[in-house]
Design a protein around this motif. Structure first.
Motif, PDB file in Angstrom:
ATOM      1  N   CYS A   1       0.834  -1.203   0.000  1.00 33.43           N
ATOM      2  CA  CYS A   1       0.000   0.000   0.000  1.00 33.43           C
ATOM      3  C   CYS A   1       0.867   1.251   0.000  1.00 33.43           C
ATOM      4  O   CYS A   1       0.531   2.255  -0.638  1.00 33.43           O
ATOM      5  CB  CYS A   1      -0.928  -0.007   1.210  1.00 33.43           C
ATOM      6  SG  CYS A   1      -2.100   1.360   1.251  1.00 33.43           S
ATOM      7  N   CYS A   2       1.988   1.196   0.710  1.00 31.37           N
ATOM      8  CA  CYS A   2       2.920   2.322   0.730  1.00 31.37           C
ATOM      9  C   CYS A   2       3.435   2.610  -0.683  1.00 31.37           C
ATOM     10  O   CYS A   2       3.498   3.764  -1.111  1.00 31.37           O
ATOM     11  CB  CYS A   2       4.079   2.018   1.679  1.00 31.37           C
ATOM     12  SG  CYS A   2       5.250   3.370   1.908  1.00 31.37           S
ATOM     13  N   LEU A   3       3.772   1.547  -1.415  1.00 26.55           N
ATOM     14  CA  LEU A   3       4.255   1.717  -2.783  1.00 26.55           C
ATOM     15  C   LEU A   3       3.140   2.219  -3.704  1.00 26.55           C
ATOM     16  O   LEU A   3       3.369   3.075  -4.566  1.00 26.55           O
ATOM     17  CB  LEU A   3       4.821   0.398  -3.292  1.00 26.55           C
ATOM     18  CG  LEU A   3       6.061  -0.127  -2.560  1.00 26.55           C
ATOM     19  CD1 LEU A   3       6.437  -1.516  -3.067  1.00 26.55           C
ATOM     20  CD2 LEU A   3       7.228   0.831  -2.720  1.00 26.55           C
ATOM     21  N   TRP A   4       1.946   1.672  -3.551  1.00 27.63           N
ATOM     22  CA  TRP A   4       0.798   2.126  -4.349  1.00 27.63           C
ATOM     23  C   TRP A   4       0.554   3.628  -4.155  1.00 27.63           C
ATOM     24  O   TRP A   4       0.359   4.378  -5.112  1.00 27.63           O
ATOM     25  CB  TRP A   4      -0.449   1.355  -3.944  1.00 27.63           C
ATOM     26  CG  TRP A   4      -0.867   0.289  -4.896  1.00 27.63           C
ATOM     27  CD1 TRP A   4      -0.848   0.337  -6.265  1.00 27.63           C
ATOM     28  CD2 TRP A   4      -1.371  -1.000  -4.544  1.00 27.63           C
ATOM     29  NE1 TRP A   4      -1.307  -0.848  -6.781  1.00 27.63           N
ATOM     30  CE2 TRP A   4      -1.631  -1.686  -5.745  1.00 27.63           C
ATOM     31  CE3 TRP A   4      -1.626  -1.632  -3.332  1.00 27.63           C
ATOM     32  CZ2 TRP A   4      -2.142  -2.970  -5.781  1.00 27.63           C
ATOM     33  CZ3 TRP A   4      -2.128  -2.916  -3.360  1.00 27.63           C
ATOM     34  CH2 TRP A   4      -2.389  -3.582  -4.570  1.00 27.63           C
ATOM     35  N   THR A   5       0.518   4.035  -2.893  1.00 28.54           N
ATOM     36  CA  THR A   5       0.264   5.441  -2.588  1.00 28.54           C
ATOM     37  C   THR A   5       1.330   6.327  -3.217  1.00 28.54           C
ATOM     38  O   THR A   5       1.035   7.405  -3.757  1.00 28.54           O
ATOM     39  CB  THR A   5       0.222   5.654  -1.066  1.00 28.54           C
ATOM     40  OG1 THR A   5      -0.731   4.758  -0.482  1.00 28.54           O
ATOM     41  CG2 THR A   5      -0.155   7.089  -0.735  1.00 28.54           C
ATOM     42  N   GLY A   6       2.582   5.877  -3.162  1.00 26.77           N
ATOM     43  CA  GLY A   6       3.667   6.645  -3.756  1.00 26.77           C
ATOM     44  C   GLY A   6       3.491   6.831  -5.247  1.00 26.77           C
ATOM     45  O   GLY A   6       3.734   7.920  -5.790  1.00 26.77           O
ATOM     46  N   CYS A   7       3.054   5.790  -5.933  1.00 24.61           N
ATOM     47  CA  CYS A   7       2.821   5.894  -7.380  1.00 24.61           C
ATOM     48  C   CYS A   7       1.732   6.914  -7.694  1.00 24.61           C
ATOM     49  O   CYS A   7       1.871   7.734  -8.613  1.00 24.61           O
ATOM     50  CB  CYS A   7       2.432   4.528  -7.945  1.00 24.61           C
ATOM     51  SG  CYS A   7       3.759   3.303  -7.918  1.00 24.61           S
TER      52      CYS A   7
END
Length: 534
Positions: free
Chosen positions: A126-132
């Protein structure tokens, strides 16, 4: 059997790799997962390097420098474009530093405030998704901007996205990797960042492309990662912390080419460490970072990130074309110089991947500092001893060779290890906040360096800056020698002993120059001896 979504990568209950005894760094699924996740580093790398060429395109300068009223002198065109700091107006030097450094400030804000909450509560994916998503929004604002102020806002939001990705990615790869390949897999972040830096230089070569094209390109890796995350497993450590045992077991089964007994044993080891941490305190807090055996890790992690930026790497990356222009290389030759130095970084990271889990973190960092010191000092000497006026083409190309060596030296150690080391020394209880402080320190120092460089360059000149950086690089070697214990081959669950939080020292502590073994005993299990405290 792995979850159904993992069959996207060819996982199968009848896989020929099941039960095959191979070196763990060759685990096919680990390489697939970490390699695909590292696509996020392309997003990060392109964002770091696209500024150098795009901000020196004539349409960019016409819109933001001349159109913004930052240099109204008759020579304004040349002054805005010049790599000679004394020819640029003070107002434009400040504006360039602010626009370039806004990305780093956004990344620091996200890594300290947003990323720990998202990563702990909702998972590494989720952290990576949000960053994208956040990064794509920032790219959109930057590409549509027509004033310096709007560009600063866009790059700040973009930086928040980059900060979320750079925070979550090393943590994710370290938690899905077995300990004997953890360094190499986590170093994929730096490898893909280096590839992204090269891509950022390449897309700036065609001078006819408008300035906003290089800024828009990072949308592609961000989109690829966002879609790919649908098919990647969550971190087994995070799943266990959420009491999702069956899912963690399925993920670990998919990731390891081991017997069921070995997988179950590793899972129990991870679960035991988690439960011990949870029993020590029901809730973690920022004060945990001040506990004995933890503040030392925070200091080491922060120190690594600060010294990484004080090597001057982002001066070369963000202002590389200006650097080469001062050496007499203008136009496409300056962009070509930036491209060649980026290729040197690729060579360095490839060598790092083959050496980090063979020679250890300390040895590789010291080698990196040595190469960096030699190359940046040589560049300064060439610059201050060259005859007055533009450098000869020969000296200009020698300077490019020296900068290639600089990029190679950085990628050899200081590029990746400040990301690898913090991700492997913190316990699960302190990892989120420890990583947040570490990454925040990196981006804050990054902002100070990138924002301050145009003004320092204006006062003392770029080649005197080289000597200042050489001094910081020398200090980085001293820091490594005094404060960094070796972590190669040590399980994440054994870091407490290495940093003085436990009475049981790991074997590596007594074999990597971190202190003698207890007198009269060679047993690692002996707990009555005093242990080294960093």
């Amino acid at each position: 059997t792995p979850p159904e979504c993992l069959f996207f990568f060819g996982a199968s209950s009848h896989s020929p790799f099941v039960g095959l005894q191979v070196r763990s760094w060759m685990h096919l699924q680990v390489v697939k997962v970490c390699g695909f996740a590292a696509v996020g580093a392309l997003f990060f790398g392109i964002d770091l390097s696209n500024w150098a060429g795009a901000s020196n395109k004539e349409d960019f300068l016409e819109l933001f420098c001349w159109g913004g009223g930052f240099d109204l002198t008759p020579e304004g065109h040349a002054n805005c474009l010049s790599g000679v700091g004394s020819r640029q107006s003070q107002a434009w030097a400040n504006a360039v530093g602010l626009m370039a450094g806004a990305l780093q400030m956004g990344a620091a804000t996200a890594s300290l405030v947003v990323a720990p909450i998202v990563s702990d509560q909702f998972g590494r994916k989720c952290c990576l998704w949000t960053g994208c998503g956040v990064g794509t929004a920032g790219i959109t604002v930057a590409c549509l901007s027509r004033t310096v102020q709007v560009m600063v806002v866009g790059r700040f939001v973009l930086g928040m996205g980059a900060g979320l990705v750079s925070y979550g990615l090393p943590m994710y790869t370290s938690e899905v990797s077995p300990k004997d390949s953890r360094g190499a897999m986590t170093s994929l972040f730096q490898l893909f960042t280096a590839v992204g830096v090269v891509i950022g230089a390449v897309i700036n070569v065609p001078r006819r492309w408008p300035w906003w094209v290089p800024f828009a390109v990072p949308v592609v890796p961000a989109g690829v990662l966002a879609i790919g995350l649908l098919f990647l497993p969550e971190s087994p450590r995070w799943l266990l912390k959420q009491n999702r045992y069956d899912e963690a077991m399925a993920v670990l089964t998919y990731l390891r080419s081991d017997t069921p007994e070995a997988i179950h044993s590793e899972l129990e080891e991870i679960e035991s460490a988690i439960r011990q941490e949870e029993a020590a305190a029901a809730e973690s807090s920022w004060l945990d970072l001040c506990a004995a055996g933890v503040w030392q890790r925070v200091g080491v992690a922060v120190g690594l990130q600060i010294f990484q930026q004080l090597t001057g790497i982002n001066i070369v990356v963000a202002f590389g074309s200006l650097f080469f222009r001062s050496a007499g290389l203008t136009g496409d030759k300056a962009i070509l110089g930036t491209l060649l130095t980026s290729c040197g970084a690729l060579a360095g990271i490839v060598l790092l991947l083959t050496s980090i889990d063979r020679f250890g973190r300390r040895s590789v960092l010291l080698s990196s500092s040595t190469v960096l010191f030699a190359s940046i000092t040589t560049a300064g000497i060439i610059g201050v001893t060259a005859p007055a006026g533009p450098m000869s083409p020969t000296l200009g190309w020698i300077m490019i060779g020296d900068m290639i060596l600089f990029q190679f030296g950085f990628a050899l150690g200081w590029g990746a290890i400040p990301w690898v080391y913090p991700s492997e020394i913190f316990t699960l209880r302190t990892k989120a906040r420890g990583m947040a402080v570490s990454v925040s320190a990196q981006f804050t120092t990054n902002f100070i360096v990138v924002y301050g460089f145009p003004n320092v360059n204006k006062v003392i000149g770029i080649y005197n800056v080289c000597f200042v950086l050489a001094g910081f690089i020398a200090l980085s070697g001293v820091f490594v020698l005094i404060f960094l214990p070796e972590t190669m081959g040590i399980a994440l669950e054994d870091m407490d002993a290495l940093f003085g939080s436990s009475t049981v020292p790991p074997k590596a502590e007594r074999t990597m120059g971190l202190g003698p073994p207890p007198v009269g005993s060679e047993s690692i299990e002996e707990q009555s001896k005093p242990q080294l405290k960093l």
